[in-house]
Design a protein around this motif. Structure first.
Motif, short mmCIF file in Angstrom:
data_model
loop_
_atom_site.label_atom_id
_atom_site.label_comp_id
_atom_site.label_asym_id
_atom_site.label_seq_id
_atom_site.Cartn_x
_atom_site.Cartn_y
_atom_site.Cartn_z
N LYS A 1 4.09 7.10 -6.61
CA LYS A 1 3.11 8.17 -6.84
C LYS A 1 1.67 7.66 -6.76
CE LYS A 1 5.49 11.89 -7.42
NZ LYS A 1 5.38 12.93 -6.40
N VAL A 2 1.43 6.47 -7.28
CA VAL A 2 0.09 5.88 -7.21
C VAL A 2 -0.31 5.70 -5.74
CG1 VAL A 2 -1.21 3.74 -7.62
CG2 VAL A 2 0.09 4.79 -9.48
N LEU A 3 0.61 5.15 -4.94
CA LEU A 3 0.30 4.93 -3.52
C LEU A 3 0.19 6.24 -2.75
CD1 LEU A 3 2.37 1.75 -2.59
CD2 LEU A 3 0.01 1.94 -3.41
N ASP A 4 1.01 7.23 -3.11
CA ASP A 4 0.91 8.54 -2.46
C ASP A 4 -0.46 9.16 -2.71
OD1 ASP A 4 3.43 8.55 -1.27
OD2 ASP A 4 4.38 9.57 -2.97
N HIS A 5 -0.95 9.02 -3.93
CA HIS A 5 -2.26 9.57 -4.26
C HIS A 5 -3.36 8.89 -3.44
CE1 HIS A 5 -5.50 11.34 -6.61
NE2 HIS A 5 -6.05 10.14 -6.60
N LEU A 6 -3.31 7.58 -3.36
CA LEU A 6 -4.30 6.84 -2.57
C LEU A 6 -4.23 7.30 -1.10
CD1 LEU A 6 -5.12 3.09 -2.85
CD2 LEU A 6 -5.11 4.22 -0.67
N ALA A 7 -3.03 7.43 -0.57
CA ALA A 7 -2.85 7.84 0.83
C ALA A 7 -3.42 9.23 1.08
CB ALA A 7 -1.37 7.79 1.21
N VAL A 8 -3.18 10.17 0.16
CA VAL A 8 -3.70 11.53 0.32
C VAL A 8 -5.23 11.54 0.26
CG1 VAL A 8 -3.86 13.79 -0.82
CG2 VAL A 8 -1.63 12.74 -0.45
N THR A 9 -5.80 10.84 -0.71
CA THR A 9 -7.26 10.87 -0.87
C THR A 9 -7.98 10.15 0.27
OG1 THR A 9 -7.26 8.92 -2.31
CG2 THR A 9 -7.18 11.08 -3.39
N GLU A 10 -7.32 9.20 0.92
CA GLU A 10 -7.94 8.47 2.02
C GLU A 10 -7.45 8.96 3.39
OE1 GLU A 10 -10.44 6.29 1.81
OE2 GLU A 10 -10.46 6.66 -0.36
N ASP A 11 -6.66 10.04 3.39
CA ASP A 11 -6.14 10.65 4.63
C ASP A 11 -5.34 9.64 5.46
OD1 ASP A 11 -5.74 12.88 6.21
OD2 ASP A 11 -7.47 12.44 7.50
N LEU A 12 -4.44 8.93 4.78
CA LEU A 12 -3.59 7.94 5.44
C LEU A 12 -2.23 8.56 5.75
CD1 LEU A 12 -4.28 4.96 3.00
CD2 LEU A 12 -5.47 5.46 5.14
N THR A 13 -1.57 8.07 6.79
CA THR A 13 -0.27 8.60 7.19
C THR A 13 0.79 7.52 7.00
OG1 THR A 13 -1.36 9.95 8.86
CG2 THR A 13 1.01 9.66 9.09
N TRP A 14 1.87 7.89 6.31
CA TRP A 14 2.98 6.96 6.09
C TRP A 14 3.83 6.85 7.34
CZ3 TRP A 14 3.04 3.91 2.01
CH2 TRP A 14 2.36 4.30 0.86
N GLU A 15 4.35 5.65 7.57
CA GLU A 15 5.26 5.40 8.67
C GLU A 15 6.52 4.76 8.10
OE1 GLU A 15 5.39 2.88 12.86
OE2 GLU A 15 3.67 2.66 11.55
N THR A 16 7.69 5.27 8.48
CA THR A 16 8.94 4.67 8.03
C THR A 16 9.25 3.49 8.94
OG1 THR A 16 9.73 6.77 7.16
CG2 THR A 16 11.40 5.10 7.60
N VAL A 17 9.34 2.32 8.33
CA VAL A 17 9.54 1.07 9.06
C VAL A 17 10.66 0.29 8.37
CG1 VAL A 17 7.18 0.90 9.98
CG2 VAL A 17 7.68 0.02 7.71
N ARG A 18 10.82 -0.96 8.75
CA ARG A 18 11.88 -1.78 8.16
C ARG A 18 11.67 -1.94 6.65
NH1 ARG A 18 13.88 -7.75 10.00
NH2 ARG A 18 15.56 -7.85 8.48
N LEU A 19 12.67 -1.57 5.89
CA LEU A 19 12.73 -1.73 4.44
C LEU A 19 11.72 -0.90 3.66
CD1 LEU A 19 13.35 -5.59 4.25
CD2 LEU A 19 15.05 -3.76 4.18
N GLY A 20 11.14 0.13 4.28
CA GLY A 20 10.25 0.99 3.50
C GLY A 20 9.34 1.85 4.32
N ASP A 21 8.41 2.48 3.63
CA ASP A 21 7.34 3.26 4.26
C ASP A 21 6.06 2.48 4.04
OD1 ASP A 21 9.16 5.22 4.85
OD2 ASP A 21 8.48 6.63 3.32
N THR A 22 5.22 2.39 5.09
CA THR A 22 3.96 1.68 4.97
C THR A 22 2.82 2.51 5.55
OG1 THR A 22 4.14 0.54 7.09
CG2 THR A 22 5.04 -0.60 5.17
N THR A 23 1.64 2.18 5.11
CA THR A 23 0.41 2.69 5.69
C THR A 23 -0.66 1.64 5.42
OG1 THR A 23 -1.04 4.62 5.93
CG2 THR A 23 -0.37 4.04 3.67
#
Length: 188
Positions: free
Chosen positions: A26-48
């Motif tokens: 949730k902490v990382l989701d909040h940072l991603a939303v406020t900075e307009d970042l897009t998650w990518e599903t990659v090996r062993l997780g989601d990253t941005t």
């Protein structure tokens, strides 16, 4: 350019999405939303990737489930050639009052299975961690139900402000260093 791995721990799937145990996600989701970042599903997780003042923050939400978080953390540290002192693991903590922060450079797993797996996988207790207090407001024998339970209305109302502060902690970790971050945010 200095690189950091910010690993927010949690469990994947809608069943766990809004649980206390998923505070790292949730902490990382909040940072991603406020900075307009897009998650990518990659090996062993989601990253941005979050860039700020010459620093690169690789945000990771492991897809290994909490108890196997070490595998994803180790993989991304090695893949991105990030030194362990530039790792920050975000996790929930039952021993802290709701919304209280504790940032440390090392320590025990405190009974947290995600931290235990990271410790075993990396073979060290010396890595930065950011514990987010979820309180211990549960009756005897109900710890698992509480941790995997959803936030109460009162807690939910306070989370946005806590997420903003969490974003400040992550940025401070990369820009000002762990010692300054601990001095500024611990116990807040």
């Amino acid at each position: 350019m200095k690189k950091f791995l910010i690993a927010g721990l949690g469990n994947i799937g809608p069943k766990y999405e809004n649980t206390r145990h998923n505070i790292g996600f949730k902490v990382l989701d909040h940072l991603a939303v406020t900075e307009d970042l897009t998650w990518e599903t990659v090996r062993l997780g989601d990253t941005t990737t979050y860039k700020k003042k010459g620093r690169t923050f690789i945000l990771l939400k492991p897809s290994t489930y909490m108890n196997l978080s070490g595998k994803a953390v180790k993989y991304w540290l090695e893949k991105e050639k990030i030194p362990i002192e530039n790792l920050l693991v975000i996790t929930d903590d039952l021993n802290l009052a709701f919304g209280t922060f504790r940032i440390k450079t090392k320590g025990s797993d405190g009974g947290h299975n995600g931290l235990k797996d990271i410790q075993n996988t990396l073979q060290t207790t010396k890595y930065p961690r950011f514990r987010f207090g979820i309180s211990d407001a549960f009756s005897k024998g109900r710890q698992i139900d509480y941790v995997l339970g959803e936030w109460g209305a009162e807690e939910e109302a306070k989370l946005k402000e806590r997420f903003e502060k969490s974003k400040d902690i992550i940025t401070s970790f990369g820009l000002a260093g762990i010692s300054n971050t601990m001095n500024t945010f611990n116990g807040k």
